[in-house]
Write an enzyme that holds these catalytic residues in place. Structure first.
Site, PDB file in Angstrom:
ATOM      1  CD  GLU A   1      25.549 -21.500  -7.152  1.00  0.00           C
ATOM      2  OE1 GLU A   1      25.588 -21.579  -8.387  1.00  0.00           O
ATOM      3  OE2 GLU A   1      25.304 -20.426  -6.548  1.00  0.00           O
TER       4      GLU A   1
ATOM      5  CB  CYS B   1      29.120 -17.765 -11.740  1.00  0.00           C
ATOM      6  SG  CYS B   1      29.698 -17.610 -10.034  1.00  0.00           S
TER       7      CYS B   1
ATOM      8  CB  SER C   1     -10.537   2.719 -10.897  1.00  0.00           C
ATOM      9  OG  SER C   1      -9.563   3.491 -10.209  1.00  0.00           O
TER      10      SER C   1
ATOM     11  CB  THR D   1      -2.120   6.076 -14.023  1.00  0.00           C
ATOM     12  OG1 THR D   1      -2.586   5.324 -15.136  1.00  0.00           O
ATOM     13  CG2 THR D   1      -2.271   5.252 -12.753  1.00  0.00           C
TER      14      THR D   1
ATOM     15  NE  ARG E   1       0.120   0.388  -0.278  1.00  0.00           N
ATOM     16  CZ  ARG E   1      -0.143   0.738  -1.527  1.00  0.00           C
ATOM     17  NH1 ARG E   1       0.779   1.374  -2.236  1.00  0.00           N
ATOM     18  NH2 ARG E   1      -1.295   0.433  -2.094  1.00  0.00           N
TER      19      ARG E   1
ATOM     20  CD  GLU F   1       1.147  -1.758 -10.932  1.00  0.00           C
ATOM     21  OE1 GLU F   1       0.169  -1.197 -10.402  1.00  0.00           O
ATOM     22  OE2 GLU F   1       2.009  -2.356 -10.273  1.00  0.00           O
TER      23      GLU F   1
ATOM     24  CG  LEU G   1      -1.666  -0.976 -19.966  1.00  0.00           C
ATOM     25  CD1 LEU G   1      -2.899  -1.354 -19.152  1.00  0.00           C
ATOM     26  CD2 LEU G   1      -0.606  -2.061 -19.850  1.00  0.00           C
TER      27      LEU G   1
END
Length: 367
Positions: A54, A77, A170, A198, A209, A299, A305
């Site tokens: 703002e 705010c 992978s 991983t 990146r 990830e 996961l």
């Protein structure tokens, strides 16, 4: 000034998206000031301690703000924090009308900004593009309400659900277009989390990146969080030599002399409770929340996961699906863990979106 017809709130939302990745723990907000159909001021939230959207728009509008209409994506705010109240500046500038996409859930605001504007005689409307405004700041909304980061589970898999071949290869399941999009998602979150497996298998950089000049600017790289219950990650891993900071969570009893020797500038180790060698991820998320981390993207790998899905810690899923078939009983699946006993008990995503990137598809949704 812009003379062509505009959807002013939509324009403000696009400005808010430009701020994502730079404003945390503050929300990403966009503001547009319109007078007689022309844009006379615009802005988006700057880094913490700097101008809010703002104020940026008001400074650009100058005297043209008097009698004008402001479109802002989040309730202004009304309290003194690192910066003065935006409501005070809006009133003093002579804005005649303010359109707000969504109210701010922060208890120090939470409707008080709207009340302040109305008390000053400014026509105030709320609700235009509310859902989109919530989506842009979904991490902020959860963090403010719970003190815990918004958790995104992101993975790329073949059409038969594999994230790697039986040999562990992978690279690459998805193409360049999808990977570039994923880097954009990294740019917008506060932290990226992966498991030790991983790091050991892929030796990733875990940086955002090629996105908005973020690479190479250490203070603007997302925090890298490695869940390393058994202290297996080698000190030679590339992740320790990239710009930015890395946080390694190890289990009690695993904080060895070898780990202490591997510490370097930009790397921090924390010790957390564990069960059967598995770190309590809910505890880790609380710790990140205490550090004002509002969004975390997990990830991989499949064990991590699996754990977060089993323990209902995921808020949103980003699943890239490539039109390839890997096959093989020994090939890794995207999500392991305990899983469910019946298909009827499977997690059903809501508010599904499907996007296409070259030959791949992104399926996203909320838990």
């Amino acid at each position: 000034m812009l003379s062509r017809p505009l959807d002013f709130m939509a324009y403000a939302l696009s400005l808010a998206e430009l701020a994502l990745g730079y404003t945390s723990p503050n929300p990403a907000v966009g503001a547009v000031i319109e007078r007689d159909g022309l844009v006379v001021g615009l802005g988006h939230t700057q880094q913490p301690g700097m101008e809010h959207a703002e104020i940026m728009a008001l400074n650009q509008a100058g005297e043209m703000a008097r009698g004008a209409t402001m479109y802002v994506t989040l309730e202004p705010c009304c309290h003194h924090g690192r910066t003065p109240p935006c409501t005070e500046s809006i009133i003093n500038a002579g804005i005649a009308e303010v359109n707000i996409a969504v109210a701010d859930p922060n208890p120090v605001v939470a409707g008080k900004g709207i009340e302040c504007l109305k008390a000053a005689g400014i026509k105030t409307n709320i609700g235009e593009y509310e859902q989109k405004a919530r989506e842009i700041n979904e991490g902020y909304f959860k963090y403010i309400k719970t003190g815990v980061p918004f958790v995104i589970a992101k993975f790329a898999m073949s059409i038969d659900g594999k994230i790697a071949t039986r040999t562990g290869d992978s690279r690459w399941i998805t193409g360049e277009e999808a990977r570039n999009y994923a880097h954009g998602q990294r740019h917008s979150v506060d932290a990226i989390m992966v498991g030790a497996g991983t790091i050991i298998a892929d030796d990733p950089q875990l940086t955002a990146r090629g996105y908005s000049g973020r690479c190479g600017r250490a203070k603007l790289q997302p925090l890298r969080v490695i869940v390393d219950g058994k202290g297996r990650v080698p000190a030679t891993a590339r992740v320790f030599y990239e710009p930015g900071k890395t946080l390694v969570a190890v289990a009690e009893g695993q904080f060895s002399t070898g780990i202490l020797k591997s510490k370097r500038e930009g790397t921090e180790y924390i010790v957390l409770g564990s069960e059967n060698g598995l770190i309590d991820i809910a505890d880790l998320l609380k710790t990140l929340g205490q550090r004002q981390i509002t969004t975390v993207m997990i990830e991989g790998g499949s064990k991590l996961l699996g754990y977060v899905f089993d323990h209902h810690l995921v808020d949103k899923v980003l699943a890239f699906v490539a039109p390839i078939i890997i096959g093989g009983e020994g090939a890794k699946t995207a999500v392991s863990g305990r899983g469910v006993d019946k298909v009827a008990d499977a997690l059903q995503l809501k508010d599904i979106k499907i996007e296409r990137f070259d030959n791949e598809f992104l399926i996203s949704g909320y838990t």
